[in-house]
Motif scaffolding. Structure first.
Motif, PDB file in Angstrom:
ATOM      1  N   ARG A  83       0.884  -0.732   0.297  1.00  0.00           N
ATOM      2  CA  ARG A  83      -0.010  -0.099  -0.043  1.00  0.00           C
ATOM      3  C   ARG A  83       0.930   1.064  -0.109  1.00  0.00           C
ATOM      4  N   GLY A  84       0.617   2.589  -0.827  1.00  0.00           N
ATOM      5  CA  GLY A  84       1.523   3.378  -0.800  1.00  0.00           C
ATOM      6  C   GLY A  84       2.373   3.265  -2.471  1.00  0.00           C
ATOM      7  N   ASP A  85       2.294   2.385  -3.001  1.00  0.00           N
ATOM      8  CA  ASP A  85       3.139   2.454  -3.904  1.00  0.00           C
ATOM      9  C   ASP A  85       2.725   2.847  -5.267  1.00  0.00           C
ATOM     10  N   VAL A  86       3.566   3.752  -6.341  1.00  0.00           N
ATOM     11  CA  VAL A  86       3.375   4.283  -7.155  1.00  0.00           C
ATOM     12  C   VAL A  86       3.753   3.569  -7.895  1.00  0.00           C
ATOM     13  N   ALA A  87       2.143   2.902  -8.625  1.00  0.00           N
ATOM     14  CA  ALA A  87       2.439   2.048 -10.110  1.00  0.00           C
ATOM     15  C   ALA A  87       1.850   2.038 -11.015  1.00  0.00           C
ATOM     16  N   VAL A  88       2.231   1.360 -12.393  1.00  0.00           N
ATOM     17  CA  VAL A  88       2.238   1.469 -13.927  1.00  0.00           C
ATOM     18  C   VAL A  88       1.743  -0.302 -13.647  1.00  0.00           C
ATOM     19  N   PHE A  89       0.684   0.636 -14.634  1.00  0.00           N
ATOM     20  CA  PHE A  89      -0.304  -0.538 -14.831  1.00  0.00           C
ATOM     21  C   PHE A  89      -1.138  -0.239 -16.392  1.00  0.00           C
ATOM     22  N   LYS A  90      -1.740  -1.374 -16.837  1.00  0.00           N
ATOM     23  CA  LYS A  90      -3.127  -1.698 -17.718  1.00  0.00           C
ATOM     24  C   LYS A  90      -3.950  -0.839 -17.924  1.00  0.00           C
ATOM     25  N   LEU A  91      -4.607  -0.095 -17.960  1.00  0.00           N
ATOM     26  CA  LEU A  91      -6.115   0.590 -17.741  1.00  0.00           C
ATOM     27  C   LEU A  91      -7.123  -1.017 -17.665  1.00  0.00           C
ATOM     28  N   PRO A  92      -7.879  -1.255 -17.078  1.00  0.00           N
ATOM     29  CA  PRO A  92      -8.555  -3.004 -17.574  1.00  0.00           C
ATOM     30  C   PRO A  92      -9.655  -2.734 -18.463  1.00  0.00           C
ATOM     31  N   ARG A  93     -10.130  -1.462 -19.027  1.00  0.00           N
ATOM     32  CA  ARG A  93     -11.049  -1.811 -19.932  1.00  0.00           C
ATOM     33  C   ARG A  93     -10.641  -1.572 -21.045  1.00  0.00           C
ATOM     34  N   ASP A  94      -9.163  -1.491 -21.926  1.00  0.00           N
ATOM     35  CA  ASP A  94      -8.735  -1.716 -22.777  1.00  0.00           C
ATOM     36  C   ASP A  94      -7.961  -2.844 -22.819  1.00  0.00           C
ATOM     37  N   GLY A  95      -6.866  -2.497 -21.917  1.00  0.00           N
ATOM     38  CA  GLY A  95      -5.638  -3.419 -21.439  1.00  0.00           C
ATOM     39  C   GLY A  95      -4.276  -2.927 -21.916  1.00  0.00           C
ATOM     40  N   THR A  96      -4.234  -2.193 -22.410  1.00  0.00           N
ATOM     41  CA  THR A  96      -3.872  -1.731 -23.591  1.00  0.00           C
ATOM     42  C   THR A  96      -3.158   0.113 -23.120  1.00  0.00           C
ATOM     43  N   THR A  97      -3.949   1.379 -22.712  1.00  0.00           N
ATOM     44  CA  THR A  97      -3.427   1.816 -22.160  1.00  0.00           C
ATOM     45  C   THR A  97      -2.815   1.907 -20.132  1.00  0.00           C
ATOM     46  N   ASP A  98      -1.417   2.837 -20.631  1.00  0.00           N
ATOM     47  CA  ASP A  98      -0.776   2.760 -19.342  1.00  0.00           C
ATOM     48  C   ASP A  98      -0.827   3.409 -18.885  1.00  0.00           C
ATOM     49  N   TYR A  99      -1.415   3.462 -17.113  1.00  0.00           N
ATOM     50  CA  TYR A  99      -2.039   4.452 -15.893  1.00  0.00           C
ATOM     51  C   TYR A  99      -0.525   4.397 -15.092  1.00  0.00           C
ATOM     52  N   ILE A 100      -0.868   5.567 -14.134  1.00  0.00           N
ATOM     53  CA  ILE A 100       0.390   5.319 -13.492  1.00  0.00           C
ATOM     54  C   ILE A 100       0.066   6.036 -12.207  1.00  0.00           C
ATOM     55  N   LYS A 101      -0.974   5.575 -11.108  1.00  0.00           N
ATOM     56  CA  LYS A 101      -1.285   6.013  -9.963  1.00  0.00           C
ATOM     57  C   LYS A 101      -0.806   4.948  -8.386  1.00  0.00           C
ATOM     58  N   ARG A 102      -1.490   5.829  -7.784  1.00  0.00           N
ATOM     59  CA  ARG A 102      -0.891   5.196  -6.071  1.00  0.00           C
ATOM     60  C   ARG A 102      -1.628   3.885  -5.369  1.00  0.00           C
ATOM     61  N   ILE A 103      -1.291   3.353  -5.201  1.00  0.00           N
ATOM     62  CA  ILE A 103      -1.881   2.033  -4.985  1.00  0.00           C
ATOM     63  C   ILE A 103      -2.118   1.945  -3.441  1.00  0.00           C
ATOM     64  N   ILE A 104      -3.812   2.484  -2.872  1.00  0.00           N
ATOM     65  CA  ILE A 104      -4.355   2.631  -1.834  1.00  0.00           C
ATOM     66  C   ILE A 104      -5.001   1.738  -1.361  1.00  0.00           C
ATOM     67  N   GLY A 105      -5.584   0.384  -1.971  1.00  0.00           N
ATOM     68  CA  GLY A 105      -5.857  -1.243  -1.067  1.00  0.00           C
ATOM     69  C   GLY A 105      -6.093  -2.039  -2.349  1.00  0.00           C
ATOM     70  N   LEU A 106      -5.726  -3.359  -1.285  1.00  0.00           N
ATOM     71  CA  LEU A 106      -5.073  -4.283  -1.736  1.00  0.00           C
ATOM     72  C   LEU A 106      -6.566  -5.211  -1.322  1.00  0.00           C
ATOM     73  N   PRO A 107      -6.524  -6.736  -2.021  1.00  0.00           N
ATOM     74  CA  PRO A 107      -7.438  -7.077  -2.073  1.00  0.00           C
ATOM     75  C   PRO A 107      -8.254  -7.796  -0.550  1.00  0.00           C
ATOM     76  N   GLY A 108      -9.616  -7.381  -0.349  1.00  0.00           N
ATOM     77  CA  GLY A 108     -10.193  -7.252   0.923  1.00  0.00           C
ATOM     78  C   GLY A 108     -10.222  -5.983   1.698  1.00  0.00           C
ATOM     79  N   ASP A 109      -9.350  -4.924   0.958  1.00  0.00           N
ATOM     80  CA  ASP A 109      -9.766  -3.336   1.466  1.00  0.00           C
ATOM     81  C   ASP A 109     -10.836  -3.099   1.592  1.00  0.00           C
ATOM     82  N   ARG A 110     -11.362  -2.117   2.731  1.00  0.00           N
ATOM     83  CA  ARG A 110     -13.095  -1.613   2.483  1.00  0.00           C
ATOM     84  C   ARG A 110     -12.437   0.237   1.683  1.00  0.00           C
TER      85      ARG A 110
END
Length: 250
Positions: A83-110
């Motif tokens: 939690r808190g990592d700044v990560a690059v990921f592929k946008l889920p809706r198209d699987g090709t666009t690169d996004y970069i954001k901070r990870i706020i929630g992990l599996p099971g988090d509310r």
């Protein structure tokens, strides 16, 4: 007198091919460069920053390779972000666009926003007002509030303190439903809280499959403020943000 060996052009082609394969290999398993085109991660990342992302941080998926070939599913040597990592990921809706954001929630988090404040598992995340901050290079010049926020630690990792921006505590994403992060997914937000399209927008970004993670942002290797065009050679030294070069992303 040197004589050109027969087949010299073939050797040159081989050298170029070997160099290209080495570059692709490094890009796939070690580090990949990215640049920042928008202000959603201000003040952590500025428009015109160029950074390296470590590809090995979370293991490897098909998105680790150029063009994301559909060769396999899941991750090899996979691990969850902290939690808190700044990560690059592929946008889920198209699987090709690169996004970069901070990870706020992990599996099971509310995760929920209430009155501009972030809540994780029902607990309000502490934030401390630092002062005014002038946003430049991403539209009109405006002054907003700079806060220092401390995210709770995860999986044995320490709490992460980082800066965020807020122009208001009553914006479109400042009051949300409670999001429950599904298994094998994460929840990400931009540090420029009122100017970020992120997991709070379920129809646009939403929960991010762990498989879509590309890597963790490590350090900025170059940064320009856009004040000099490519042909204005005389302005290049003044357009470089020298203080940001080789600074770690936190």
């Amino acid at each position: 007198m040197l004589k050109k060996k027969p087949g010299g052009w073939l050797e040159s082609v081989k050298t170029i091919l070997y160099a290209a394969l080495i570059a692709i290999g490094i890009r796939t398993i070690a580090f990949e460069p990215f640049n920042i085109p928008s202000g959603s991660m201000i003040p952590t990342l500025l428009v015109g920053d160029y950074l390296f992302v470590s590809k090995f941080s979370y293991g490897y998926s098909r998105h680790s390779m150029p063009f994301s070939p559909d060769l396999f599913s899941g991750r090899i040597f996979g691990s969850l972000p902290h939690r808190g990592d700044v990560a690059v990921f592929k946008l889920p809706r198209d699987g090709t666009t690169d996004y970069i954001k901070r990870i706020i929630g992990l599996p099971g988090d509310r995760i929920q926003m209430r009155g501009g404040r972030l809540y994780i598992n029902g607990e309000q995340v502490p934030r401390e007002l630092v002062g005014p901050y002038t946003v430049e290079g991403d539209g009109p010049r405006i002054t907003v509030r700079l806060y220092r926020e401390t995210l709770p630690g995860s999986a044995g990792a320490a709490a992460v303190t980082h800066n965020i921006l807020e122009s208001t505590d009553d914006g479109p994403f400042d009051n949300t439903q409670e999001f429950v992060v599904p298994a094998d997914h994460v929840f990400a937000m931009g540090d420029n809280r009122d100017n970020s399209l992120d997991s709070r927008a379920m129809n646009a970004v939403g929960f991010i499959p762990v498989e879509n993670l590309v890597g963790r942002a490590e350090f900025i290797f170059f940064s320009v403020d856009g004040s000099a065009a490519w042909w204005e050679v005389w302005g290049w030294p003044f357009a470089i943000r020298w203080s940001r070069l080789f600074s770690a992303v936190r």
